[in-house]
Design an enzyme around this catalytic site. Structure first.
Site, short mmCIF file in Angstrom:
data_model
loop_
_atom_site.label_atom_id
_atom_site.label_comp_id
_atom_site.label_asym_id
_atom_site.label_seq_id
_atom_site.Cartn_x
_atom_site.Cartn_y
_atom_site.Cartn_z
N GLU A 1 9.83 -4.77 -12.02
CA GLU A 1 10.51 -4.12 -10.89
C GLU A 1 11.69 -5.02 -10.45
OE1 GLU A 1 8.34 -4.73 -7.21
OE2 GLU A 1 9.14 -2.89 -6.29
N ASN B 1 14.71 2.01 -4.83
CA ASN B 1 14.06 1.06 -5.73
C ASN B 1 13.71 1.88 -6.97
OD1 ASN B 1 12.40 -0.76 -7.04
ND2 ASN B 1 11.35 -1.43 -5.19
N LYS C 1 11.08 4.78 -6.43
CA LYS C 1 9.77 4.39 -5.86
C LYS C 1 9.40 5.23 -4.64
CE LYS C 1 7.44 0.04 -4.52
NZ LYS C 1 7.70 -1.41 -4.40
N GLU D 1 11.10 -3.53 2.30
CA GLU D 1 11.45 -2.39 1.43
C GLU D 1 11.76 -1.14 2.24
OE1 GLU D 1 9.74 -1.65 -2.45
OE2 GLU D 1 8.48 -3.41 -2.18
N CYS E 1 5.40 -0.89 -8.92
CA CYS E 1 4.66 -1.84 -8.08
C CYS E 1 3.60 -1.22 -7.17
CB CYS E 1 5.64 -2.70 -7.29
SG CYS E 1 4.80 -4.14 -6.59
N ASN F 1 6.55 -6.86 -8.23
CA ASN F 1 6.78 -8.17 -7.58
C ASN F 1 5.73 -8.25 -6.50
OD1 ASN F 1 9.87 -9.42 -8.01
ND2 ASN F 1 9.77 -7.24 -8.37
N1 CDV Z 1 6.89 -4.84 -4.51
C1 CDV Z 1 5.76 -4.34 -3.99
O1 CDV Z 1 5.60 -3.14 -3.87
N2 CDV Z 1 4.83 -5.26 -3.61
C2 CDV Z 1 3.60 -4.89 -2.97
C3 CDV Z 1 3.14 -5.97 -2.04
C4 CDV Z 1 3.92 -5.99 -0.81
C5 CDV Z 1 1.69 -5.82 -1.65
C6 CDV Z 1 2.50 -4.60 -3.98
O2 CDV Z 1 1.79 -3.60 -3.80
O3 CDV Z 1 2.29 -5.39 -4.91
#
Ligand code: CDV
Length: 316
Positions: free
Chosen positions: A47, A110, A127, A146, A174, A199
């Site tokens: 990501e 994103n 996203k 975000e 993510c 991430n």
């Molecule tokens: N980049 C993300 O979406 N990170 C989230 C963190 C904030 C918990 C994740 O679900 O990994």
């Protein structure tokens, strides 16, 4: 003839604020070459792969954050990656911050894309599940903004056919991986494989008692449950390590439709893991326990699409 796809997850180690996009793309090119030397035809990058994980930083001036966004893809800096992949006949997944002009207005998402082995854009995803907040919380060690910097994705969860065997591939990003709805929608659209980048901070700044090992456990639990409950391959790729001191966990993984982890990263640096995926492996799961057509009861699931938050709603 069995349908197989050799895939690689190309984890990136830290990208610090001072690192240029060109230097990151150079690292990605090295990993693409490594994946190619192993015979992979599909490479999954993280990501927001081209910059540091900027949503941890608050910017008063909205123009300042624009530097993290791409106005076009391929961009001048990523063009060499696209060219190399095309010359080797490798398809890939890439996450980046997208700025688009739509209806005379700038939009920020994103985003991830699937690029075919011929270098053409196959599909785009924006996203949906954006974690964090949009207000300024200067008293925590880092923020998760975000919700400030991105709009909720407007393209839904989709599945595309790719490669000579028409492999049915879905994508998400993510935090989406923690939501069973993400995978079930793609499962219902016939996905055989879902790919994603992430991430994930090793410490939970809003629940500091949560230890880093639990963060990795919940990540793996989500991937493995999603793979098994939909009879699909799941490939997940981290951006990992300490970015200017802010720690992101690794754990890039390739998970079989049985829910078993068949390859897992062991570092928090640039690292390629690979596996030759048998696309028939999930069929028995999709034809027996999770035969959706035979066993699902959507008349009892209505609340899932109608209600967002909990409302105490007791039967007695
Ligand atoms: N980049 C993300 O979406 N990170 C989230 C963190 C904030 C918990 C994740 O679900 O990994």
């Amino acid at each position: 003839m069995s349908r197989r796809l050799k895939v690689s997850s190309a984890q990136l180690g830290p990208i610090n604020l001072a690192d240029s996009r060109a230097s990151v793309v150079k690292r990605m090119i090295e990993m693409l070459k490594e994946a190619d030397s192993r015979g992979s035809k599909f490479v999954v990058f993280p990501e927001l792969a081209l910059t540091t994980f900027f949503p941890r930083y608050w910017y008063d001036d909205p123009n300042e954050v624009e530097k993290y966004f791409e106005n076009q893809m391929p961009s001048p800096e990523t063009q060499p990656l696209f060219e190399l992949a095309r010359s080797k006949g490798i398809g890939f997944y890439l996450g980046y911050a997208e700025r688009s002009e739509e209806g005379g207005k700038a939009h920020h998402f994103n985003t991830s894309i699937l690029v075919g082995p011929d270098g053409r854009l196959v599909g785009k995803y924006r996203k949906v599940h954006l974690p964090g907040h949009d207000d300024h919380r200067p008293n925590v060690p880092y923020q998760h903004l975000e919700k400030k910097y991105f709009e909720v994705g407007n393209l839904g969860f989709n599945v595309w056919k790719m490669f000579k065997d028409d492999v049915r591939i879905g994508q998400c990003i993510c935090n989406d991986r923690r939501w069973p709805e993400t995978f079930r929608v793609m499962g219902l659209k016939g996905a055989e494989m879902v790919v994603l980048g992430y991430n994930t901070p090793s410490d939970n700044v809003y629940a500091p008692h949560e230890p880093p090992y639990l963060r990795v456990f919940h990540h793996m639990l989500s991937l493995q449950a999603a793979a098994y409950q939909n009879g699909i391959w799941v490939i997940a790729t981290a951006k990992a390590g300490k970015e200017d001191g802010f720690w992101l966990h690794g754990g890039s993984a390739i998970v079989a439709p049985t829910g078993e982890v068949v390859a897992k990263g062991t570092t928090e640096q640039d690292e390629v893991i690979s596996y030759d995926c048998d696309l028939a492996l999930g069929e028995y799961i999709r034809n027996t326990t999770f035969n959706f057509a035979k066993h699902r009861r959507p008349e009892h699931y209505k609340l899932i699409s109608e209600r967002t938050g909990v409302e105490i709603d007791l039967a007695n």
